[in-house]
Scaffold this motif. Structure first.
Motif, short mmCIF file in Angstrom:
data_model
loop_
_atom_site.label_atom_id
_atom_site.label_comp_id
_atom_site.label_asym_id
_atom_site.label_seq_id
_atom_site.Cartn_x
_atom_site.Cartn_y
_atom_site.Cartn_z
N GLN A 1 -26.42 56.21 90.18
CA GLN A 1 -26.54 54.85 89.62
C GLN A 1 -26.23 53.76 90.63
O GLN A 1 -26.76 52.65 90.54
N THR B 1 -25.63 45.50 78.12
CA THR B 1 -24.74 45.07 79.21
C THR B 1 -25.57 44.91 80.49
O THR B 1 -26.66 45.47 80.60
N ILE C 1 -22.18 41.03 78.39
CA ILE C 1 -21.96 42.23 77.58
C ILE C 1 -23.06 42.45 76.54
O ILE C 1 -23.60 43.55 76.43
N GLU D 1 -25.08 46.23 83.26
CA GLU D 1 -25.29 47.53 83.91
C GLU D 1 -26.53 48.20 83.31
O GLU D 1 -27.39 48.70 84.03
N ILE E 1 -19.04 36.76 77.19
CA ILE E 1 -19.78 37.73 76.37
C ILE E 1 -21.20 37.96 76.87
O ILE E 1 -21.79 39.03 76.67
C1 LIG Z 1 -19.19 39.16 70.06
C2 LIG Z 1 -20.20 40.27 69.99
C3 LIG Z 1 -21.36 40.10 69.27
C4 LIG Z 1 -22.30 41.12 69.19
N1 LIG Z 1 -23.42 40.92 68.45
C5 LIG Z 1 -24.29 41.95 68.26
C6 LIG Z 1 -25.41 41.82 67.38
O1 LIG Z 1 -25.62 40.78 66.79
N2 LIG Z 1 -26.22 42.89 67.23
C7 LIG Z 1 -26.01 44.07 67.86
O2 LIG Z 1 -26.78 45.00 67.68
N3 LIG Z 1 -24.96 44.21 68.71
C8 LIG Z 1 -24.09 43.19 68.91
N4 LIG Z 1 -23.01 43.36 69.74
C9 LIG Z 1 -22.82 44.67 70.39
C10 LIG Z 1 -23.14 44.61 71.87
O3 LIG Z 1 -24.52 44.56 72.08
C11 LIG Z 1 -22.48 45.81 72.55
O4 LIG Z 1 -21.08 45.59 72.52
C12 LIG Z 1 -22.96 45.99 73.96
O5 LIG Z 1 -24.32 46.37 74.00
C13 LIG Z 1 -22.15 47.06 74.71
O6 LIG Z 1 -22.04 48.23 74.01
P1 LIG Z 1 -20.60 48.85 73.74
O7 LIG Z 1 -19.69 47.80 73.27
O8 LIG Z 1 -20.79 50.05 72.91
O9 LIG Z 1 -20.10 49.26 75.19
P2 LIG Z 1 -20.24 50.66 75.88
O10 LIG Z 1 -21.63 51.16 75.72
O11 LIG Z 1 -19.10 51.53 75.47
O12 LIG Z 1 -20.04 50.24 77.39
C14 LIG Z 1 -18.78 50.15 78.05
C15 LIG Z 1 -19.04 50.02 79.55
O13 LIG Z 1 -19.72 51.18 80.03
C16 LIG Z 1 -20.94 50.82 80.63
N5 LIG Z 1 -21.95 51.83 80.29
C17 LIG Z 1 -22.30 52.30 79.07
N6 LIG Z 1 -23.28 53.18 79.18
C18 LIG Z 1 -23.58 53.30 80.50
C19 LIG Z 1 -24.50 54.08 81.24
N7 LIG Z 1 -25.38 54.90 80.66
N8 LIG Z 1 -24.51 53.95 82.56
C20 LIG Z 1 -23.66 53.10 83.19
N9 LIG Z 1 -22.77 52.34 82.54
C21 LIG Z 1 -22.73 52.44 81.20
C22 LIG Z 1 -21.29 49.47 80.03
O14 LIG Z 1 -22.15 48.72 80.88
C23 LIG Z 1 -19.92 48.82 79.90
O15 LIG Z 1 -19.54 48.28 81.12
C24 LIG Z 1 -22.07 42.35 69.86
C25 LIG Z 1 -20.90 42.52 70.59
C26 LIG Z 1 -19.97 41.50 70.65
C27 LIG Z 1 -18.72 41.73 71.46
#
Ligand SMILES: Cc1cc2nc3c(=O)[nH]c(=O)nc-3n(C[C@H](O)[C@H](O)[C@H](O)COP(=O)(O)OP(=O)(O)OC[C@H]3O[C@@H](n4cnc5c(N)ncnc54)[C@H](O)[C@@H]3O)c2cc1C
Length: 407
Positions: A299, A218, A214, A220, A211
């Motif tokens: 990128q 992330t 992520i 990235e 995790i």
């Molecule tokens: C167990 C767990 C606990 C968490 N706890 C918290 C918490 O306490 N508070 C909170 O606010 N959040 C929390 N999160 C959320 C976490 O921060 C997000 O899941 C994370 O930031 C990724 O966002 P997403 O899941 O929407 O992925 P997405 O944004 O959909 O990303 C999917 C993929 O696309 C890539 N990507 C996305 N945008 C771009 C871009 N512009 N350029 C290039 N690549 C890109 C990403 O790097 C990734 O590889 C938690 C998540 C998990 C799984």
């Protein structure tokens, strides 16, 4: 307790809110999710159906949510790095414990070079992460103290103090999360078939580590962000990148210096480090000049630049920490830490060369490309050292002590 960011009416900026679940209506939760790792941490989907919150729930001031969220992320990133570095040490302790116990061909597997290589690499990356964490941590604390002395309130000083080191926090988050991934993966490998069994602790370490690449942004996003933040500082004149970038180009046109570095401790390594910084200036400067605003959509090149920056910061942190220790206690006391630095230096040079080459391939053609590739070769020159012996030196100490021992 919920901390939520949302837009009030047609506000341009988001606002932070803090409230308890029972204080609002319309908030519902899905059941607990079944996750790959960190299973003791609760994760559920949250639904907001026409939720109304009292204005007393506003966190900070209306429209200031973004600043709060960003600062929480900055602190979260360095904290994550510290936590995973601690976890990497634990993974090493388990791995070496098992390697010392488990016998194959009538000898402990710790006596095999292939296993020693793994232990040495795990320890090297962990030591480097540690050095970066303490460096940035101290920098942040010093800056907070300076701001408080200048009359800022402790809260303001903390916010601004961490904000100043947002780039370092992003670097550490990426680096630390990739170290823990590497360390737990190799711990499973050292355990062999036992590592795949849910009975072994390292199986959970491996799953829990995933995790960290992520969340807190992330890797990235953090890579993109750190380059963007540096370029912004350069554009606003907060840091001067143009003068050193110009002098690098001038140096490229001149005959290389054959002056031997002084014989001060790590003089050779610091000279390599200086050249690596020149490589970044050369590649990032060329990318900014050739791509301009298009850099944001290229990128892959930004990722190359981010990787180079991360390597330089981390290598410098390890060299500075080790130099300090050696000047205090003498080189003999820190023999294995010196091996760690040399091992990492070679890794960093290779990474920087590879990423620099990929970026130059992507942005240049013809003679211009040829010239800068020659520059890259010149700035990534490094003296040959027997890395196998250095790794054995590092592993020997861990095996003897039966634990990570480079704090
Ligand atoms: C167990 C767990 C606990 C968490 N706890 C918290 C918490 O306490 N508070 C909170 O606010 N959040 C929390 N999160 C959320 C976490 O921060 C997000 O899941 C994370 O930031 C990724 O966002 P997403 O899941 O929407 O992925 P997405 O944004 O959909 O990303 C999917 C993929 O696309 C890539 N990507 C996305 N945008 C771009 C871009 N512009 N350029 C290039 N690549 C890109 C990403 O790097 C990734 O590889 C938690 C998540 C998990 C799984």
């Amino acid at each position: 307790m919920f901390i939520v960011f949302a837009r009030i009416e047609d506000d341009k900026n988001i606002t932070g809110f803090i409230f308890e679940k029972d204080q609002v209506e319309g908030l519902t939760l899905n059941p607990e999710e079944t996750k790959l790792g960190i299973r003791s941490s609760s994760t559920r989907q949250v639904f907001y159906n026409k939720v109304k919150v009292h204005k007393s729930a506003i966190l900070g001031a209306r429209g200031e949510g973004f600043k709060i969220a960003m600062n929480a992320l900055n602190v979260g990133r360095i904290k994550l790095s510290v936590a995973v570095t601690g976890a990497a040490k634990k993974a090493i302790n388990y791995a070496v414990g098992y390697a010392n116990e488990r016998k194959q061909f009538k000898v402990p597997i710790a006596s095999f070079g292939a296993i020693q290589y793994k232990l040495a690499e795990m320890a090297t990356k962990t030591y480097v992460a540690d050095a970066g964490n303490y460096r940035a941590g101290q920098n942040i604390e010093d800056h907070i103290a300076r701001l408080e002395n200048e009359g800022l309130s402790p809260q303001e000083a903390k916010l601004k103090g961490v904000e100043e080191y947002a780039i370092e926090c992003a670097i550490l988050k990426v680096f630390g999360s990739e170290v823990i991934q590497y360390a737990t993966d190799e711990a499973v490998q050292i355990y062999g078939g036992m590592g795949f069994s849910a009975e072994s602790a390292v199986e959970a370490f491996y799953r829990d580590a995933r995790i960290s690449r992520i969340y807190e942004g992330t890797n990235e996003i953090n890579r993109l962000l750190l380059v963007k933040m540096i370029l912004k500082k350069a554009m606003t004149g907060e840091i001067d990148m143009m003068t050193p970038a110009k002098s690098v180009v001038k140096e490229l046109m001149s005959i290389p210096s054959f002056n031997a570095p002084s014989d001060a401790f790590f003089a050779q390594e610091k000279s390599v480090l200086q050249n690596l910084k020149k490589t970044i200036l050369m590649v990032a400067g060329t990318a900014a000049q050739k791509l301009g605003d298009k850099l944001a959509t290229e990128q892959e090149v930004t990722m190359n630049i981010a990787n180079m920056i991360i390597e330089v910061y981390m290598l410098e942190s390890a060299l500075l920490k080790t130099e300090k220790l050696v000047l205090k206690d003498g080189a003999e006391m820190h023999d294995e830490k010196i091996s760690i630095c040399l091992n990492y230096l070679h890794h960093a040079v290779e990474e920087i060369r590879k990423n620099g080459k990929e970026a130059l391939f992507a942005i240049l053609e013809g003679d211009e490309q040829k010239m800068l590739l020659m520059g890259l070769k010149r700035f990534t020159k490094v003296q040959a050292v027997n890395l196998k012996e250095h790794r054995r030196n590092i592993a020997k100490k861990i095996i003897e002590e039966n634990k990570y021992c480079f704090n």
